[in-house]
Design an enzyme around this catalytic site. Structure first.
Site, PDB file in Angstrom:
ATOM      1  N   SER A  88       0.843  -1.203   0.000  1.00  0.00           N
ATOM      2  CA  SER A  88       0.000   0.000   0.000  1.00  0.00           C
ATOM      3  C   SER A  88       0.879   1.254   0.000  1.00  0.00           C
ATOM      4  O   SER A  88       2.083   1.177   0.297  1.00  0.00           O
ATOM      5  CB  SER A  88      -0.870  -0.037   1.267  1.00  0.00           C
ATOM      6  N   SER A 112       9.746   9.793   9.537  1.00  0.00           N
ATOM      7  CA  SER A 112       8.658  10.772   9.383  1.00  0.00           C
ATOM      8  C   SER A 112       9.162  12.097   9.935  1.00  0.00           C
ATOM      9  O   SER A 112      10.097  12.107  10.748  1.00  0.00           O
ATOM     10  CB  SER A 112       7.455  10.314  10.207  1.00  0.00           C
ATOM     11  N   TYR A 164       3.769   7.127  18.063  1.00  0.00           N
ATOM     12  CA  TYR A 164       4.271   7.175  16.677  1.00  0.00           C
ATOM     13  C   TYR A 164       5.566   7.986  16.619  1.00  0.00           C
ATOM     14  O   TYR A 164       6.562   7.540  16.040  1.00  0.00           O
ATOM     15  CB  TYR A 164       3.193   7.809  15.787  1.00  0.00           C
ATOM     16  N   LYS A 217       9.394   6.673  15.627  1.00  0.00           N
ATOM     17  CA  LYS A 217      10.135   7.251  14.496  1.00  0.00           C
ATOM     18  C   LYS A 217      11.441   7.910  14.979  1.00  0.00           C
ATOM     19  O   LYS A 217      12.452   7.855  14.276  1.00  0.00           O
ATOM     20  CB  LYS A 217       9.255   8.251  13.738  1.00  0.00           C
ATOM     21  N   THR A 264      -1.751   8.791   1.313  1.00  0.00           N
ATOM     22  CA  THR A 264      -1.877   7.333   1.446  1.00  0.00           C
ATOM     23  C   THR A 264      -2.999   7.054   2.459  1.00  0.00           C
ATOM     24  O   THR A 264      -3.397   7.959   3.192  1.00  0.00           O
ATOM     25  CB  THR A 264      -0.585   6.689   1.999  1.00  0.00           C
TER      26      THR A 264
HETATM   27  N1  NAP Z   1       1.485   8.905   4.632  1.00  0.00           N
HETATM   28  C1  NAP Z   1       2.125   9.806   5.355  1.00  0.00           C
HETATM   29  O1  NAP Z   1       1.693  10.975   5.443  1.00  0.00           O
HETATM   30  C2  NAP Z   1       3.404   9.435   6.050  1.00  0.00           C
HETATM   31  C3  NAP Z   1       4.153  10.470   6.612  1.00  0.00           C
HETATM   32  C4  NAP Z   1       5.346  10.155   7.267  1.00  0.00           C
HETATM   33  C5  NAP Z   1       5.780   8.838   7.336  1.00  0.00           C
HETATM   34  N2  NAP Z   1       5.021   7.845   6.775  1.00  0.00           N
HETATM   35  C6  NAP Z   1       5.527   6.479   6.897  1.00  0.00           C
HETATM   36  O2  NAP Z   1       5.536   5.849   5.636  1.00  0.00           O
HETATM   37  C7  NAP Z   1       5.462   4.430   5.823  1.00  0.00           C
HETATM   38  C8  NAP Z   1       4.431   3.874   4.874  1.00  0.00           C
HETATM   39  O3  NAP Z   1       3.155   4.375   5.256  1.00  0.00           O
HETATM   40  P1  NAP Z   1       2.029   4.764   4.190  1.00  0.00           P
HETATM   41  O4  NAP Z   1       1.738   6.190   4.376  1.00  0.00           O
HETATM   42  O5  NAP Z   1       2.372   4.258   2.857  1.00  0.00           O
HETATM   43  O6  NAP Z   1       0.782   3.975   4.810  1.00  0.00           O
HETATM   44  P2  NAP Z   1      -0.077   2.732   4.300  1.00  0.00           P
HETATM   45  O7  NAP Z   1      -0.583   2.988   2.920  1.00  0.00           O
HETATM   46  O8  NAP Z   1      -1.045   2.455   5.379  1.00  0.00           O
HETATM   47  O9  NAP Z   1       1.018   1.577   4.214  1.00  0.00           O
HETATM   48  C9  NAP Z   1       1.529   0.980   5.359  1.00  0.00           C
HETATM   49  C10 NAP Z   1       2.222  -0.295   4.947  1.00  0.00           C
HETATM   50  O10 NAP Z   1       2.762  -0.891   6.132  1.00  0.00           O
HETATM   51  C11 NAP Z   1       2.345  -2.241   6.179  1.00  0.00           C
HETATM   52  N3  NAP Z   1       2.191  -2.711   7.548  1.00  0.00           N
HETATM   53  C12 NAP Z   1       1.474  -2.169   8.558  1.00  0.00           C
HETATM   54  N4  NAP Z   1       1.538  -2.936   9.646  1.00  0.00           N
HETATM   55  C13 NAP Z   1       2.329  -3.985   9.312  1.00  0.00           C
HETATM   56  C14 NAP Z   1       2.790  -5.136  10.004  1.00  0.00           C
HETATM   57  N5  NAP Z   1       2.429  -5.407  11.266  1.00  0.00           N
HETATM   58  N6  NAP Z   1       3.592  -6.002   9.342  1.00  0.00           N
HETATM   59  C15 NAP Z   1       3.960  -5.779   8.060  1.00  0.00           C
HETATM   60  N7  NAP Z   1       3.546  -4.733   7.350  1.00  0.00           N
HETATM   61  C16 NAP Z   1       2.743  -3.842   7.980  1.00  0.00           C
HETATM   62  C17 NAP Z   1       1.035  -2.293   5.419  1.00  0.00           C
HETATM   63  O11 NAP Z   1       0.860  -3.579   4.853  1.00  0.00           O
HETATM   64  P3  NAP Z   1      -0.202  -4.696   5.298  1.00  0.00           P
HETATM   65  O12 NAP Z   1      -1.430  -4.001   5.770  1.00  0.00           O
HETATM   66  O13 NAP Z   1      -0.362  -5.519   4.059  1.00  0.00           O
HETATM   67  O14 NAP Z   1       0.503  -5.433   6.363  1.00  0.00           O
HETATM   68  C18 NAP Z   1       1.278  -1.287   4.308  1.00  0.00           C
HETATM   69  O15 NAP Z   1       1.886  -1.901   3.203  1.00  0.00           O
HETATM   70  C19 NAP Z   1       5.146   4.208   7.299  1.00  0.00           C
HETATM   71  O16 NAP Z   1       6.305   3.830   7.978  1.00  0.00           O
HETATM   72  C20 NAP Z   1       4.678   5.571   7.761  1.00  0.00           C
HETATM   73  O17 NAP Z   1       4.888   5.768   9.120  1.00  0.00           O
HETATM   74  C21 NAP Z   1       3.851   8.121   6.135  1.00  0.00           C
END
Ligand code: NAP
Length: 261
Positions: free
Chosen positions: A16, A140, A153, A157, A186
């Site tokens: 995702s 993050s 969170y 991080k 996302t």
């Molecule tokens: N979106 C933002 O604004 C933002 C900002 C700063 C940092 N981030 C960071 O970016 C990274 C990706 O997040 P995203 O925004 O792309 O969110 P997302 O679309 O919800 O993706 C999260 C991913 O993490 C996986 N995941 C969650 N729990 C898991 C577990 N227990 N074991 C294995 N995989 C797991 C999910 O896969 P499954 O559900 O298939 O397990 C999914 O592929 C994260 O580390 C997040 O903290 C995001």
């Protein structure tokens, strides 16, 4: 700039959002991918897109970053030494520090911090044996300062910086790149946890109006390829990172007022 053609790239949280978009970006550069997550059906969809984008090979694997058994089984089945390890899986939080059950703090830490550390440790022999390996860690801007409704969170991080920066100082054959996103479009807010452990279940405006995941992924993969140590990725929200460093008085005036949604 490192060329990833025919190089193997292992990505956690690739089912995702940013991880899936990074998989497609690496695929468009001809990489061989190992994409992981818990949701097998979504991984298969990402695999199809990666093949269409030009990946030289794509393997999917179910990997739960909160399960020691899952991480150990995955690592011991891994035949090759990845050229690039992208530690990206993560979950978020939407609850005040004093209203958050310790079990929720632990779940966020298990997913975002202990999971990547355990996987890295499980691959220790491969990391030591590698001539050169990129390790990218998705942290993050919440890893650079405290933020309302994100105590666990933010803690997870921040912790990633300490552990992986130390790892870098001890190993000259790796290059750690910290990917530091701000607000990216996302579904992360859907799975974010409330203080009682229930999922937030809503798409927050911060994400809805954030940078497209594809753009984030392009910037992230370029940063890894160039061997950057840190890369801030996002829009106007990144100003908080600069204020914290250069104008902390203004940072503290704004910190409690920034929208946490
Ligand atoms: N979106 C933002 O604004 C933002 C900002 C700063 C940092 N981030 C960071 O970016 C990274 C990706 O997040 P995203 O925004 O792309 O969110 P997302 O679309 O919800 O993706 C999260 C991913 O993490 C996986 N995941 C969650 N729990 C898991 C577990 N227990 N074991 C294995 N995989 C797991 C999910 O896969 P499954 O559900 O298939 O397990 C999914 O592929 C994260 O580390 C997040 O903290 C995001």
């Amino acid at each position: 700039m490192r060329d990833f053609r025919n190089r193997s790239v292992l990505i956690t949280g690739a089912s995702s959002g940013i991880g899936a978009a990074m998989a497609e970006e690496f695929a468009s550069r001809g990489a061989a991918l190992i994409i992981t997550g818990r949701n097998e059906a979504r991984l298969e969809e990402v695999k199809e897109r990666c093949i269409a984008a030009g990946a030289c090979r794509v393997q999917t694997a179910v990997l739960d970053m909160t399960s020691e058994a899952s991480i150990d089984a995955f690592a011991s089945a891994l035949q090759e030494i990845p050229d690039c390890l992208v530690l990206n899986a993560g979950i978020s939080q939407r609850s005040e520090a004093l209203e958050t059950d310790e079990s929720v703090v632990r779940k966020v830490m298990e997913t975002n911090f202990f999971g990547p550390v355990r996987l890295t440790m499980a691959l220790a022999d491969k990391i030591k044996a590698a001539e050169f390996m990129n390790i990218a860690v998705t942290t993050s801007i919440s890893g650079l300062f405290g933020f309302p409704l994100r105590s666990a969170y933010c803690a997870s991080k921040h912790a990633l910086f300490g552990w992986y920066e130390s790892l870098q100082t001890e190993n000259s054959n790796i290059r750690v790149t910290f990917l530091i996103p701000g607000r990216i479009n996302t579904p992360i807010s859907l799975s974010a946890l409330h203080g009682d452990g229930k999922a937030h279940g809503q798409m927050d405006p911060g994400q809805q109006n954030g940078m497209p995941a594809e753009k984030c992924a392009r910037i992230a993969v370029n940063a890894i390829a160039r061997g950057r140590r840190r890369k801030l990725i996002g829009g106007v929200e990144l100003i908080m990172a600069y204020l914290k460093k250069w104008a902390p008085g203004i940072f503290w005036m704004l910190a409690g007022r920034v929208s946490s949604k």
